[in-house]
Design an enzyme around this catalytic site. Structure first.
Site, mmCIF file in Angstrom:
data_model
loop_
_atom_site.group_PDB
_atom_site.id
_atom_site.type_symbol
_atom_site.label_atom_id
_atom_site.label_comp_id
_atom_site.label_asym_id
_atom_site.label_seq_id
_atom_site.Cartn_x
_atom_site.Cartn_y
_atom_site.Cartn_z
ATOM 1 N N GLY A 1 1.111 -1.007 -0.301
ATOM 2 C CA GLY A 1 0.047 -0.001 0.040
ATOM 3 C C GLY A 1 1.390 1.112 -0.031
ATOM 4 N N HIS B 1 4.492 1.986 -8.176
ATOM 5 C CA HIS B 1 3.299 0.861 -8.581
ATOM 6 C C HIS B 1 2.099 0.414 -9.042
ATOM 7 C CE1 HIS B 1 4.363 1.491 -3.830
ATOM 8 N NE2 HIS B 1 4.655 0.123 -3.667
ATOM 9 N N HIS C 1 2.160 4.790 -5.321
ATOM 10 C CA HIS C 1 3.205 5.532 -5.785
ATOM 11 C C HIS C 1 3.588 5.661 -7.249
ATOM 12 C CE1 HIS C 1 6.492 3.706 -5.791
ATOM 13 N NE2 HIS C 1 6.715 3.519 -4.410
ATOM 14 N N LEU D 1 11.743 6.623 -6.864
ATOM 15 C CA LEU D 1 10.517 6.336 -5.593
ATOM 16 C C LEU D 1 10.301 5.263 -4.425
ATOM 17 C CD1 LEU D 1 8.056 7.447 -8.120
ATOM 18 C CD2 LEU D 1 8.980 9.084 -7.473
ATOM 19 N N ARG E 1 8.297 4.607 1.769
ATOM 20 C CA ARG E 1 9.184 5.558 2.607
ATOM 21 C C ARG E 1 9.987 7.355 2.317
ATOM 22 N NH1 ARG E 1 10.241 0.079 3.537
ATOM 23 N NH2 ARG E 1 9.413 -0.830 6.031
#
Length: 281
Positions: free
Chosen positions: A30, A36, A33, A185, A188
């Site tokens: 989850g 993903h 960004h 990207l 965190r």
């Protein structure tokens, strides 16, 4: 897009997918960004059905790490996945995935790949990855599973696990998505302050510098690794490692290696940043 929260709901939804469909899996924790979403786009282009998962896996977090504070934003993530054409989202609870708790359950390990690089400073992390991904492979039975190259060590051990345990699944590596600055990207990255975000691209540029020196013929790999760590430390990072490895095996590279990659990990404030780039074409 349908959302299911239990393994039984998932089994029913998976059984309803026509047998001729080519199913792609995009596993995530989850806080999605663009990286993903690139995995979802690639799955959509290769497969007829795309199943995404969102599960913050406690087995991947060590003592003192950010399991309790890791961002959880299911509604926002669901909207993003729906907008990219995912067909099904599986978002279980910890109790659903580990009904006997974090300790009293079967673990999957790929010992030859877990004690190096990120595994050296995060004991147990990759066992947690292998365990949850093997469960997802069993539950979802995808034909293709997609992972980002930023987490190259993770992708390598999942490929090894799928091969060793005879999962009939193609593990596809999707190139790292970067900011214009070069910063990879990562969920965190949200831990970075404005000042730290300005510094963060130095990890990528440092790895590029190592790559350029190797391609120019510098074979002092140990020296180049130490020099890169010193560059990072001088700029306020706390380096974990910079290491030149073979991409397929993660063994230390030498001048005869043909698939060399340079890997790096370093702490910057609250964030632990990782990256890697190919040296050889």
């Amino acid at each position: 897009m349908d959302l299911v929260r239990t393994k039984e709901e998932l089994r029913v939804a998976r059984a309803a997918i026509e047998s001729s469909a080519l199913v792609g899996l995009v596993p995530t924790m989850g806080n999605l960004h663009a990286g993903h979403l690139e995995l979802v786009d690639r799955a959509r282009s290769q497969c007829t059905k795309v199943i995404a998962t969102i599960f913050v896996n406690p087995l991947q977090f060590g003592s003192g790490e950010d399991f309790s504070t890791y961002p959880r934003m299911l509604e926002q993530d669901s909207d993003l996945l729906m907008g990219r054409g995912a067909d099904l989202l599986f978002a279980p609870s910890v109790e659903e995935m580990y009904p006997r708790g974090r300790i009293d359950h079967t673990n999957v390990t790929t010992a030859h790949l877990t004690s190096m690089l990120c595994g050296a400073s995060r004991p147990g992390h990759f066992d947690g990855v292998a365990t949850v991904v093997s469960k997802l492979f069993n539950l979802i039975r995808p034909h293709v599973a997609l992972f980002g190259e930023k987490d190259w060590q993770q992708m390598t051990l999942i490929r090894a696990m799928a091969s060793d345990l005879d999962f009939p699944i193609e593990v596809v590596a999707v190139p790292t998505v970067r900011e214009r600055s070069g910063l990879a990207l990562s969920s965190r990255n949200s831990y970075l302050s404005d000042q730290e975000r300005e510094k963060a691209p130095l990890l990528y540029s440092t790895l590029v510098g190592v790559k350029e020196k190797v391609l120019q013929g510098d074979s002092r790999y140990g020296f180049l690794e130490q020099e890169a760590c010193a560059i990072l430390a001088k700029s306020g990072f706390v380096p974990d490692y910079v290491s030149i490895r073979e991409g397929s095996t993660l063994k230390n590279a030498n001048t005869g290696s043909t698939d060399r990659r340079v890997f790096g990990a370093a702490h910057l404030g609250k964030a632990r940043l990782i990256d890697n780039i190919a040296i050889d074409a």
